[in-house]
Every structure is written in C-alpha cells, then in structure tokens.
Design a protein around this motif. Structure first.
Motif, PDB file in Angstrom:
ATOM      1  N   VAL A 177       0.820  -1.219  -0.148  1.00 55.63           N
ATOM      2  CA  VAL A 177      -0.129   0.010   0.081  1.00 55.63           C
ATOM      3  C   VAL A 177       0.834   1.246   0.032  1.00 55.63           C
ATOM      4  CG1 VAL A 177      -1.583   1.339   1.474  1.00 55.63           C
ATOM      5  CG2 VAL A 177      -2.101  -0.974   0.970  1.00 55.63           C
ATOM      6  N   VAL A 178       1.884   1.186   0.998  1.00 53.84           N
ATOM      7  CA  VAL A 178       2.795   2.379   0.896  1.00 53.84           C
ATOM      8  C   VAL A 178       3.500   2.656  -0.564  1.00 53.84           C
ATOM      9  CG1 VAL A 178       4.836   3.303   1.871  1.00 53.84           C
ATOM     10  CG2 VAL A 178       3.258   2.361   3.261  1.00 53.84           C
ATOM     11  N   PHE A 179       3.743   1.494  -1.339  1.00 57.74           N
ATOM     12  CA  PHE A 179       4.381   1.636  -2.586  1.00 57.74           C
ATOM     13  C   PHE A 179       3.585   2.205  -3.549  1.00 57.74           C
ATOM     14  CE2 PHE A 179       4.464  -0.531  -6.470  1.00 57.74           C
ATOM     15  CZ  PHE A 179       5.597   0.245  -7.362  1.00 57.74           C
ATOM     16  N   LEU A 180       2.124   1.945  -3.327  1.00 52.80           N
ATOM     17  CA  LEU A 180       1.150   2.314  -4.339  1.00 52.80           C
ATOM     18  C   LEU A 180       0.893   3.805  -4.167  1.00 52.80           C
ATOM     19  CD1 LEU A 180      -0.914  -0.855  -5.043  1.00 52.80           C
ATOM     20  CD2 LEU A 180       0.535   0.360  -6.798  1.00 52.80           C
ATOM     21  N   CYS A 181       1.129   4.417  -2.971  1.00 50.17           N
ATOM     22  CA  CYS A 181       0.674   5.592  -2.829  1.00 50.17           C
ATOM     23  C   CYS A 181       1.839   6.627  -2.710  1.00 50.17           C
ATOM     24  CB  CYS A 181       0.254   5.829  -1.226  1.00 50.17           C
ATOM     25  SG  CYS A 181      -1.306   4.826  -0.825  1.00 50.17           S
ATOM     26  N   SER A 182       2.930   5.986  -3.148  1.00 51.96           N
ATOM     27  CA  SER A 182       4.351   6.634  -3.274  1.00 51.96           C
ATOM     28  C   SER A 182       4.347   7.386  -4.813  1.00 51.96           C
ATOM     29  CB  SER A 182       5.655   6.071  -2.326  1.00 51.96           C
ATOM     30  OG  SER A 182       5.739   5.080  -3.556  1.00 51.96           O
ATOM     31  N   ASP A 183       5.502   8.078  -4.688  1.00 50.04           N
ATOM     32  CA  ASP A 183       6.024   8.622  -5.821  1.00 50.04           C
ATOM     33  C   ASP A 183       6.750   7.677  -6.869  1.00 50.04           C
ATOM     34  OD1 ASP A 183       5.103  11.171  -5.543  1.00 50.04           O
ATOM     35  OD2 ASP A 183       6.826  12.013  -4.919  1.00 50.04           O
ATOM     36  N   ALA A 184       7.200   6.346  -6.013  1.00 47.60           N
ATOM     37  CA  ALA A 184       7.528   5.216  -6.961  1.00 47.60           C
ATOM     38  C   ALA A 184       6.802   4.771  -7.708  1.00 47.60           C
ATOM     39  CB  ALA A 184       8.284   4.196  -5.791  1.00 47.60           C
ATOM     40  N   ALA A 185       5.422   4.691  -7.332  1.00 47.58           N
ATOM     41  CA  ALA A 185       4.328   4.194  -8.412  1.00 47.58           C
ATOM     42  C   ALA A 185       3.455   5.357  -9.105  1.00 47.58           C
ATOM     43  CB  ALA A 185       3.397   3.487  -7.361  1.00 47.58           C
ATOM     44  N   ARG A 186       4.219   6.415  -9.502  1.00 46.45           N
ATOM     45  CA  ARG A 186       3.723   7.670 -10.127  1.00 46.45           C
ATOM     46  C   ARG A 186       3.143   7.282 -11.512  1.00 46.45           C
ATOM     47  NH1 ARG A 186       9.041   7.628  -9.757  1.00 46.45           N
ATOM     48  NH2 ARG A 186      10.421   7.951 -11.661  1.00 46.45           N
ATOM     49  N   PHE A 187       3.480   6.210 -12.217  1.00 43.07           N
ATOM     50  CA  PHE A 187       3.063   6.006 -13.427  1.00 43.07           C
ATOM     51  C   PHE A 187       2.229   4.851 -13.352  1.00 43.07           C
ATOM     52  CE2 PHE A 187       3.907   5.200 -17.975  1.00 43.07           C
ATOM     53  CZ  PHE A 187       2.969   6.319 -18.830  1.00 43.07           C
ATOM     54  N   ILE A 188       1.589   4.425 -12.405  1.00 40.38           N
ATOM     55  CA  ILE A 188       0.849   3.192 -12.173  1.00 40.38           C
ATOM     56  C   ILE A 188      -0.455   3.632 -11.616  1.00 40.38           C
ATOM     57  CG2 ILE A 188       0.376   0.924 -10.969  1.00 40.38           C
ATOM     58  CD1 ILE A 188       3.609   1.017 -10.247  1.00 40.38           C
ATOM     59  N   THR A 189      -1.472   3.242 -12.516  1.00 42.01           N
ATOM     60  CA  THR A 189      -2.938   3.617 -12.134  1.00 42.01           C
ATOM     61  C   THR A 189      -3.669   2.321 -13.004  1.00 42.01           C
ATOM     62  OG1 THR A 189      -4.640   5.064 -11.834  1.00 42.01           O
ATOM     63  CG2 THR A 189      -3.434   5.121 -14.177  1.00 42.01           C
ATOM     64  N   GLY A 190      -4.965   2.159 -12.321  1.00 42.29           N
ATOM     65  CA  GLY A 190      -5.712   1.191 -12.854  1.00 42.29           C
ATOM     66  C   GLY A 190      -5.147  -0.237 -13.006  1.00 42.29           C
ATOM     67  N   ALA A 191      -4.449  -0.625 -12.004  1.00 38.64           N
ATOM     68  CA  ALA A 191      -3.470  -1.975 -11.744  1.00 38.64           C
ATOM     69  C   ALA A 191      -4.072  -2.689 -10.489  1.00 38.64           C
ATOM     70  CB  ALA A 191      -2.106  -1.638 -11.819  1.00 38.64           C
ATOM     71  N   GLY A 192      -3.933  -3.941 -10.709  1.00 39.13           N
ATOM     72  CA  GLY A 192      -4.178  -4.845  -9.408  1.00 39.13           C
ATOM     73  C   GLY A 192      -2.930  -5.473  -9.116  1.00 39.13           C
ATOM     74  N   LEU A 193      -2.343  -5.257  -7.981  1.00 40.51           N
ATOM     75  CA  LEU A 193      -1.179  -6.055  -7.493  1.00 40.51           C
ATOM     76  C   LEU A 193      -1.419  -7.111  -6.715  1.00 40.51           C
ATOM     77  CD1 LEU A 193       1.808  -5.649  -7.304  1.00 40.51           C
ATOM     78  CD2 LEU A 193       1.670  -3.999  -5.355  1.00 40.51           C
ATOM     79  N   PRO A 194      -1.087  -8.291  -7.012  1.00 37.87           N
ATOM     80  CA  PRO A 194      -0.986  -9.474  -6.140  1.00 37.87           C
ATOM     81  C   PRO A 194      -0.065  -9.497  -5.047  1.00 37.87           C
ATOM     82  CG  PRO A 194      -0.813 -10.038  -8.431  1.00 37.87           C
ATOM     83  CD  PRO A 194      -0.510  -8.817  -8.577  1.00 37.87           C
ATOM     84  N   VAL A 195      -0.476  -9.597  -3.882  1.00 37.08           N
ATOM     85  CA  VAL A 195       0.369  -9.598  -2.805  1.00 37.08           C
ATOM     86  C   VAL A 195      -0.243 -10.983  -1.882  1.00 37.08           C
ATOM     87  CG1 VAL A 195       1.324  -8.422  -0.776  1.00 37.08           C
ATOM     88  CG2 VAL A 195       0.208  -7.204  -2.612  1.00 37.08           C
ATOM     89  N   ASP A 196       0.251 -12.053  -2.603  1.00 38.47           N
ATOM     90  CA  ASP A 196      -0.257 -13.390  -2.259  1.00 38.47           C
ATOM     91  C   ASP A 196       0.658 -14.510  -2.175  1.00 38.47           C
ATOM     92  OD1 ASP A 196       0.018 -13.680  -5.011  1.00 38.47           O
ATOM     93  OD2 ASP A 196      -2.129 -14.014  -5.371  1.00 38.47           O
ATOM     94  N   GLY A 197       1.852 -14.109  -2.432  1.00 42.65           N
ATOM     95  CA  GLY A 197       2.835 -15.319  -2.651  1.00 42.65           C
ATOM     96  C   GLY A 197       2.845 -16.228  -3.696  1.00 42.65           C
ATOM     97  N   GLY A 198       2.203 -15.678  -4.576  1.00 41.03           N
ATOM     98  CA  GLY A 198       2.120 -16.134  -5.991  1.00 41.03           C
ATOM     99  C   GLY A 198       0.694 -17.264  -5.896  1.00 41.03           C
ATOM    100  N   MET A 199      -0.072 -17.321  -4.976  1.00 38.53           N
ATOM    101  CA  MET A 199      -1.053 -18.106  -4.993  1.00 38.53           C
ATOM    102  C   MET A 199      -1.870 -17.995  -6.024  1.00 38.53           C
ATOM    103  SD  MET A 199      -3.960 -18.660  -1.844  1.00 38.53           S
ATOM    104  CE  MET A 199      -5.090 -20.106  -1.992  1.00 38.53           C
ATOM    105  N   GLY A 200      -2.225 -16.773  -6.597  1.00 39.34           N
ATOM    106  CA  GLY A 200      -3.070 -16.335  -7.603  1.00 39.34           C
ATOM    107  C   GLY A 200      -2.639 -16.390  -9.060  1.00 39.34           C
ATOM    108  N   MET A 201      -1.500 -16.823  -9.395  1.00 38.20           N
ATOM    109  CA  MET A 201      -1.058 -16.854 -10.408  1.00 38.20           C
ATOM    110  C   MET A 201      -1.637 -17.712 -11.559  1.00 38.20           C
ATOM    111  SD  MET A 201       2.796 -19.039 -10.584  1.00 38.20           S
ATOM    112  CE  MET A 201       3.305 -18.630  -8.948  1.00 38.20           C
TER     113      MET A 201
END
Length: 267
Positions: free
Chosen positions: A243-267
C-alpha cells in the motif's frame, strides 16, 4: 528523502482500527503521512489512533460506516479539517461471510455487497470529489482499494465474497480510467492480499471446517499454504508495504492496476 517517503501526505484508512487496516495506518504513518482512521469500532479505533500518536505520528480517528453516505461526507471533512488535506484513501473496510453456494443466505450476501462494493464505490466517489481540481482538498492523490486473492482463485465456500472482491477489481479499473480522462490527478489501484492470519483470516479457516470442507483449521491453513509458491501465509506488513508503495512517487506511473500480494497463490 526516498521515493517511498510520504511526508506531507494526508491519508484516510477505512477499517483502520485493527487487522490489515491498522497495519496499513501504521505503515503510512511510519512513511511520514498524517493518518485518519475511519471505522465503526469507535473505542478500538480511538485506541489504535492513540497508540500511533504515542509513537510520534499525527493520527486521528473518525467514526465511519462505509455504507452510509453521510458518514463519508463527515469523514472526508474531518480528515481535511484535522490533517490539513486529503490525498490518500485506503479503501480497506470489508467483511467476509463464508457459505457454500447451496447455503447462501441472501441477507448475508446483501450485507457483503453493501460493505465491500457499495462502501468501496462511495469511498471512490468522495475521494474524487475532494481530491480533484476545485475539490475541498484539490491536490489530486492516490486511492488503493482492497480486493483479494479470492477474486483470482476458486476456493470453496467463498463465492459471495469472491464476487464482491472481483467487483472491487472492476471498480478500480473504471475509476482509474475516469480519473485520468477527467483530469482529476488521482491514481487508483488495488491489491489482492493472500490469506493473513488476522481475526478475519482465521475465522475463515474455522468457517470452512464448519462447512465440512476440512477436518480442522490447521488443515485449511495447510491447504492454502500448499497452494502458495512462497510457502507461507501473508503477513500484515506484506500488505501494508504494498500500500505504501502504491501511494508513493515510486508508483507515479501506475494506475488502474491490481497488485497481487499473495505469495504467488493467484498466478
């Protein structure tokens, strides 16, 4: 200062009194943001805000039932008045009711729809109205919605929950497109958390046992770990850091994305 520094940002975290929401509020505060916790659990929410304030962060609490528009209006105003702005929304509040498809209770399903879908949609609505140019905050911002690995896998007894979290994914993408096309200056993304052993996560493990799907909660958890390439359950910090990453300037060109944080379970 790093690209993950959120100093000067003003955040509202729904369902922030405990569990994932508490961890996200803590991580945002640690990254430098001022944070407003919104929750229906008033006593616990105030306690959580007090603990984070004692650690040196600027954190407040506001009562927020995400299904009620008047609560959203009041929570956004309180956030702006107390923190001096509003440019991050974490749409975390959600509920899960376990049921086999043959046993779905329509009232319980409607309750999940109301909290998980309507609550998220109202959050987007009022974030956009506040953050867009000429809004009450007016400086753009970032919204992170909480979907779930349940939106990407077929796990028994969570059909209703999976449906609501799939809807959160679609809300995220359409909202991101609208925000971009209309020049709101607001990025909208979601994360898909894997199972985390919070109170809600362990209730799910017990519920699938009660549904006759597993012999014990330990067996249910073991089945989930077996499906997870990383070989473990998620941790609150895993979700909070994303969440911190997606709110930060490191994610400034990321929008409309879904980020899996699931250890690969949903791949």
């Amino acid at each position: 200062m790093t690209k993950f520094d959120l100093t000067g940002r003003k955040a509202l975290v729904t369902g922030g009194a405990r569990g994932l929401g508490e961890g996200m509020a803590q991580a945002l505060a640690a990254a430098g943001a001022s944070v407003m916790i919104g929750d229906v659990l008033t006593s616990l929410g105030r306690d959580t805000a007090g603990k984070l304030t004692a650690d040196g962060a600027k954190v407040g609490f506001v009562k927020l039932d995400v299904t009620q528009e008047a609560d959203w209006e009041a929570a956004v105003k309180t956030t702006i008045d107390t923190l001096g702005g509003f440019d991050i929304l974490i749409n975390n509040a959600g509920i899960e009711v376990t049921a086999l498809v043959s046993e779905i209770d329509p009232d319980q399903l409607r309750k999940m729809l109301d909290v998980n879908i309507v609550g998220t949609a109202l959050g987007l609505k009022h974030a956009f109205r506040a953050m867009r140019p000429n809004g009450s905050a007016g400086k753009g911002g970032a919204v992170v919605n909480l979907s779930s690995v349940a939106a990407t896998i077929a796990f028994p007894a969570i059909a209703g929950y999976s449906a609501t979290k799939s809807a959160v994914d679609r809300l995220t993408r359409v909202a991101a497109m609208e925000a971009g096309k209309l020049g709101y200056g607001v990025r909208v993304n979601c994360i898909y958390p894997g199972l985390v052993p919070t109170e809600m996560g362990m209730k799910l493990a017990a519920d699938v046992v009660a549904a006759g799907l597993f012999s014990s909660p330990e067996a249910a958890v073991g089945a989930i770990i077996e499906q997870t390439p990383s070989g473990r359950l998620g941790e609150v910090a895993d979700m909070a850091d994303a969440v911190v990453f997606l709110c930060s300037d490191a994610a400034r060109f990321i929008t409309g994305a879904g980020l899996p944080v699931d250890g690969g379970m949903g791949m």
